[in-house]
Design a protein around this motif. Structure first.
Motif, mmCIF file in Angstrom:
data_model
loop_
_atom_site.group_PDB
_atom_site.id
_atom_site.type_symbol
_atom_site.label_atom_id
_atom_site.label_comp_id
_atom_site.label_asym_id
_atom_site.label_seq_id
_atom_site.Cartn_x
_atom_site.Cartn_y
_atom_site.Cartn_z
ATOM 1 N N LEU A 130 0.844 -1.193 0.000
ATOM 2 C CA LEU A 130 0.000 0.000 0.000
ATOM 3 C C LEU A 130 0.882 1.246 0.000
ATOM 4 N N SER A 131 0.516 2.225 -0.796
ATOM 5 C CA SER A 131 1.236 3.496 -0.789
ATOM 6 C C SER A 131 0.853 4.254 0.484
ATOM 7 N N LEU A 132 1.648 5.240 0.841
ATOM 8 C CA LEU A 132 1.329 6.052 2.014
ATOM 9 C C LEU A 132 -0.016 6.747 1.832
ATOM 10 N N GLU A 133 -0.315 7.156 0.604
ATOM 11 C CA GLU A 133 -1.597 7.800 0.333
ATOM 12 C C GLU A 133 -2.756 6.820 0.539
ATOM 13 N N SER A 134 -2.567 5.570 0.121
ATOM 14 C CA SER A 134 -3.599 4.552 0.310
ATOM 15 C C SER A 134 -3.827 4.273 1.789
ATOM 16 N N ILE A 135 -2.741 4.227 2.549
ATOM 17 C CA ILE A 135 -2.853 3.999 3.989
ATOM 18 C C ILE A 135 -3.618 5.146 4.637
ATOM 19 N N GLU A 161 -5.791 7.018 3.243
ATOM 20 C CA GLU A 161 -7.194 6.900 2.829
ATOM 21 C C GLU A 161 -7.923 5.858 3.676
ATOM 22 N N VAL A 162 -7.296 4.702 3.890
ATOM 23 C CA VAL A 162 -7.912 3.648 4.693
ATOM 24 C C VAL A 162 -8.118 4.117 6.132
ATOM 25 N N LEU A 163 -7.132 4.841 6.660
ATOM 26 C CA LEU A 163 -7.220 5.321 8.043
ATOM 27 C C LEU A 163 -8.050 6.594 8.177
ATOM 28 N N ARG A 164 -8.596 7.053 7.064
ATOM 29 C CA ARG A 164 -9.467 8.233 7.041
ATOM 30 C C ARG A 164 -8.777 9.476 7.636
ATOM 31 N N VAL A 165 -7.537 9.688 7.212
ATOM 32 C CA VAL A 165 -6.757 10.807 7.707
ATOM 33 C C VAL A 165 -7.410 12.138 7.342
ATOM 34 N N ALA A 166 -7.893 12.273 6.108
ATOM 35 C CA ALA A 166 -8.514 13.534 5.681
ATOM 36 C C ALA A 166 -9.740 13.850 6.541
#
Length: 81
Positions: free
Chosen positions: A35-40, A42-47
């Motif tokens: 997983l890319s850092l961006e994908s991680i 996204e999964v962790l709902r950082v935004a």
């Protein structure tokens, strides 16, 4: 051992962290590659967490790579061992 009153104790923060870990494990197992850092994020709902945080207390402090991942988690190797 003293019995707990009310039967169960719930730690809502711990339960939320367990749910996020489960989501991350599912995403990693479904991915064909790392997983890319961006994908991680996204999964962790950082935004979503950032938006909620900014509504509650203003903008969050800047961190490395702008992510909520903790530096104490260590570095992820660029290539598999």
């Amino acid at each position: 051992m003293v019995p707990l009153r009310g039967g169960t104790v719930q730690d809502h923060v711990a339960l939320a962290e367990i749910e996020l870990c489960g989501d991350l494990i599912i995403a990693a197992s479904a991915a064909e590659d790392r997983l890319s850092l961006e994908s991680i994020d996204e999964v962790l709902r950082v935004a979503e967490a950032r938006a909620e945080s900014s509504r509650e207390q203003g903008p969050p402090p800047a961190g490395p790579a702008g992510s909520l991942r903790s530096a104490s988690c260590g570095r992820w190797p660029a290539t598999p061992p």
